[in-house]
Write an enzyme that holds these catalytic residues in place. Structure first.
Site, PDB file in Angstrom:
ATOM      1  N   SER A 145       0.849  -1.204   0.000  1.00  0.00           N
ATOM      2  CA  SER A 145       0.000   0.000   0.000  1.00  0.00           C
ATOM      3  C   SER A 145       0.879   1.247   0.000  1.00  0.00           C
ATOM      4  O   SER A 145       1.943   1.261   0.631  1.00  0.00           O
ATOM      5  CB  SER A 145      -0.881  -0.010   1.252  1.00  0.00           C
ATOM      6  OG  SER A 145      -1.448   1.266   1.456  1.00  0.00           O
ATOM      7  N   TYR A 158      -3.140  -1.103  10.132  1.00  0.00           N
ATOM      8  CA  TYR A 158      -3.092  -1.426   8.703  1.00  0.00           C
ATOM      9  C   TYR A 158      -1.744  -1.017   8.086  1.00  0.00           C
ATOM     10  O   TYR A 158      -1.114  -1.811   7.373  1.00  0.00           O
ATOM     11  CB  TYR A 158      -4.243  -0.717   7.990  1.00  0.00           C
ATOM     12  CG  TYR A 158      -4.234  -0.898   6.496  1.00  0.00           C
ATOM     13  CD1 TYR A 158      -4.661  -2.086   5.930  1.00  0.00           C
ATOM     14  CD2 TYR A 158      -3.781   0.118   5.651  1.00  0.00           C
ATOM     15  CE1 TYR A 158      -4.645  -2.269   4.547  1.00  0.00           C
ATOM     16  CE2 TYR A 158      -3.771  -0.049   4.277  1.00  0.00           C
ATOM     17  CZ  TYR A 158      -4.200  -1.249   3.738  1.00  0.00           C
ATOM     18  OH  TYR A 158      -4.173  -1.418   2.367  1.00  0.00           O
TER      19      TYR A 158
HETATM   20  N1  LIG Z   1      -8.720   0.105  -2.051  1.00  0.00           N
HETATM   21  C1  LIG Z   1      -7.642   0.808  -1.669  1.00  0.00           C
HETATM   22  O1  LIG Z   1      -7.669   2.036  -1.536  1.00  0.00           O
HETATM   23  C2  LIG Z   1      -6.348   0.095  -1.395  1.00  0.00           C
HETATM   24  C3  LIG Z   1      -5.164   0.859  -1.335  1.00  0.00           C
HETATM   25  C4  LIG Z   1      -3.955   0.226  -1.082  1.00  0.00           C
HETATM   26  C5  LIG Z   1      -3.922  -1.145  -0.919  1.00  0.00           C
HETATM   27  N2  LIG Z   1      -5.085  -1.859  -0.980  1.00  0.00           N
HETATM   28  C6  LIG Z   1      -5.001  -3.302  -0.809  1.00  0.00           C
HETATM   29  O2  LIG Z   1      -5.575  -3.931  -1.936  1.00  0.00           O
HETATM   30  C7  LIG Z   1      -6.188  -5.151  -1.534  1.00  0.00           C
HETATM   31  C8  LIG Z   1      -7.648  -5.165  -1.962  1.00  0.00           C
HETATM   32  O3  LIG Z   1      -8.324  -4.065  -1.371  1.00  0.00           O
HETATM   33  P1  LIG Z   1      -9.881  -3.774  -1.642  1.00  0.00           P
HETATM   34  O4  LIG Z   1     -10.030  -2.321  -1.793  1.00  0.00           O
HETATM   35  O5  LIG Z   1     -10.393  -4.657  -2.706  1.00  0.00           O
HETATM   36  O6  LIG Z   1     -10.533  -4.105  -0.212  1.00  0.00           O
HETATM   37  P2  LIG Z   1     -11.134  -5.425   0.400  1.00  0.00           P
HETATM   38  O7  LIG Z   1     -11.100  -5.223   1.869  1.00  0.00           O
HETATM   39  O8  LIG Z   1     -12.437  -5.767  -0.197  1.00  0.00           O
HETATM   40  O9  LIG Z   1     -10.116  -6.549  -0.061  1.00  0.00           O
HETATM   41  C9  LIG Z   1      -9.765  -7.589   0.719  1.00  0.00           C
HETATM   42  C10 LIG Z   1     -10.215  -8.945   0.169  1.00  0.00           C
HETATM   43  O10 LIG Z   1      -9.654  -9.912   1.049  1.00  0.00           O
HETATM   44  C11 LIG Z   1     -10.682 -10.770   1.505  1.00  0.00           C
HETATM   45  N3  LIG Z   1     -10.336 -11.240   2.850  1.00  0.00           N
HETATM   46  C12 LIG Z   1     -10.444 -10.570   4.020  1.00  0.00           C
HETATM   47  N4  LIG Z   1     -10.018 -11.354   5.034  1.00  0.00           N
HETATM   48  C13 LIG Z   1      -9.638 -12.529   4.471  1.00  0.00           C
HETATM   49  C14 LIG Z   1      -9.105 -13.748   5.004  1.00  0.00           C
HETATM   50  N5  LIG Z   1      -8.897 -13.913   6.326  1.00  0.00           N
HETATM   51  N6  LIG Z   1      -8.813 -14.759   4.162  1.00  0.00           N
HETATM   52  C15 LIG Z   1      -9.051 -14.621   2.826  1.00  0.00           C
HETATM   53  N7  LIG Z   1      -9.546 -13.511   2.277  1.00  0.00           N
HETATM   54  C16 LIG Z   1      -9.833 -12.477   3.092  1.00  0.00           C
HETATM   55  C17 LIG Z   1     -11.953  -9.927   1.480  1.00  0.00           C
HETATM   56  O11 LIG Z   1     -13.115 -10.745   1.454  1.00  0.00           O
HETATM   57  C18 LIG Z   1     -11.741  -9.129   0.201  1.00  0.00           C
HETATM   58  O12 LIG Z   1     -12.154  -9.854  -0.932  1.00  0.00           O
HETATM   59  C19 LIG Z   1      -5.964  -5.269  -0.036  1.00  0.00           C
HETATM   60  O13 LIG Z   1      -4.767  -5.984   0.212  1.00  0.00           O
HETATM   61  C20 LIG Z   1      -5.774  -3.825   0.387  1.00  0.00           C
HETATM   62  O14 LIG Z   1      -5.056  -3.726   1.584  1.00  0.00           O
HETATM   63  C21 LIG Z   1      -6.288  -1.270  -1.211  1.00  0.00           C
END
Ligand SMILES: NC(=O)c1ccc[n+]([C@@H]2O[C@H](COP(=O)([O-])OP(=O)(O)OC[C@H]3O[C@@H](n4cnc5c(N)ncnc54)[C@H](O)[C@@H]3O)[C@@H](O)[C@H]2O)c1
Length: 255
Positions: A145, A158
């Site tokens: 991130s 986080y």
């Molecule tokens: N959206 C943003 O702004 C952003 C920015 C930087 C990084 N990220 C990273 O990108 C990735 C995806 O983010 P997103 O925005 O789609 O949010 P999100 O929270 O929906 O993505 C997380 C995914 O992981 C799954 N998950 C959660 N706990 C789990 C577990 N114990 N075992 C298996 N799966 C599990 C969730 O069901 C979901 O599909 C994440 O790693 C997040 O940290 C997102």
């Protein structure tokens, strides 16, 4: 030819959010795909199967923080597809997290974030790597991130977890290089995934405008913005790149 033709990928967190888009991109480039998520990924898998054939995809409800579940996932993937070339560690506890002063974060939540975001990445790499080592090729892409470089406030659990992922990538790239396995971070900026929009209106309201302000490219970031870098890191185009972080955030951070 599609850039991932003949490759097999495991994608964690592929049932929704950005992961759903990663799933589509990997399949479009020819990879056969196991979608692993605590959420049900059957709909995403069905959409991919319709477009790319029933043998192109499977899904598994898996908690990446649970070692026995991770072992079972890896075994099922090997049975179904015969090998694992690509691991995308995208699952994380992110979208539902509320902004909180670190002095107010309770131990149970801190530990849960670490268990999913850090232990989950470790467990997936630990159990997939032996199969990559055996075939002397592999690509591990850990989703980090932009918050690590900037150390944003009110998300200390986080940000710390993603800092650990960044360090884990560097350390494991050194161990796996001799086996011709690349380990890299993909670091998104604040991205308008459906999870963020649906599950965290407060985060959306607080982060959207400031994110645009600090970017060189002054607009919102969408899941589609990440797909080129994901496919690049998964493909042979990046075979001599390892231990790196690619920020895809419109120039907000300079790694
Ligand atoms: N959206 C943003 O702004 C952003 C920015 C930087 C990084 N990220 C990273 O990108 C990735 C995806 O983010 P997103 O925005 O789609 O949010 P999100 O929270 O929906 O993505 C997380 C995914 O992981 C799954 N998950 C959660 N706990 C789990 C577990 N114990 N075992 C298996 N799966 C599990 C969730 O069901 C979901 O599909 C994440 O790693 C997040 O940290 C997102």
């Amino acid at each position: 030819m599609a850039r991932l033709e003949g490759r097999v990928a495991i994608l964690t967190g592929g049932a929704k959010g950005i992961g759903r888009h990663y799933a589509g991109a990997l399949a479009k480039e020819g990879a056969r795909l196991m979608i692993a998520d605590v959420a049900d990924g059957r709909q995403v898998a069905a959409d991919i199967a319709r477009e790319h054939g029933a043998n192109s995809v499977a899904s598994s409800v898996t908690d990446v923080s649970d070692e026995s579940a991770v072992k079972a996932l890896v075994a099922t993937t090997m049975e179904r597809f015969g090998k694992i070339d690509i691991l995308v560690n995208n699952a994380a506890l992110f979208a539902p997290l509320a902004e909180q002063k670190f002095t107010d974060i309770d131990i149970a939540l801190w530990d849960r974030v670490m268990a999913i975001n850090v232990r989950g990445v470790f467990l997936m790499a630990k159990h997939v790597a032996p199969h990559m080592i055996a075939q002397k090729y592999g690509k591990i892409i850990n989703i980090s991130s932009g918050t690590v470089a900037r150390g944003i406030p009110l998300f200390a659990h986080y940000v710390t977890s993603k800092g650990a992922v960044t360090a884990f990538t560097r350390a494991t790239s050194r161990e796996l290089g001799e086996h011709n396995i690349c380990v890299n971070n993909l670091a998104p900026g604040f991205t308008l995934s459906d999870s963020v929009i649906d599950e965290n209106p407060q985060h959306l309201q607080h982060s959207r405008a400031p994110s645009i302000t600090r970017r060189a490219l002054k607009r919102d970031e969408y899941p589609e913005d990440l797909l080129g870098a994901l496919v690049f890191l998964a493909s042979a185009d990046s075979d001599f790149i390892t231990g790196q972080t690619i920020a895809v955030d419109g120039g907000a951070t300079n790694n």
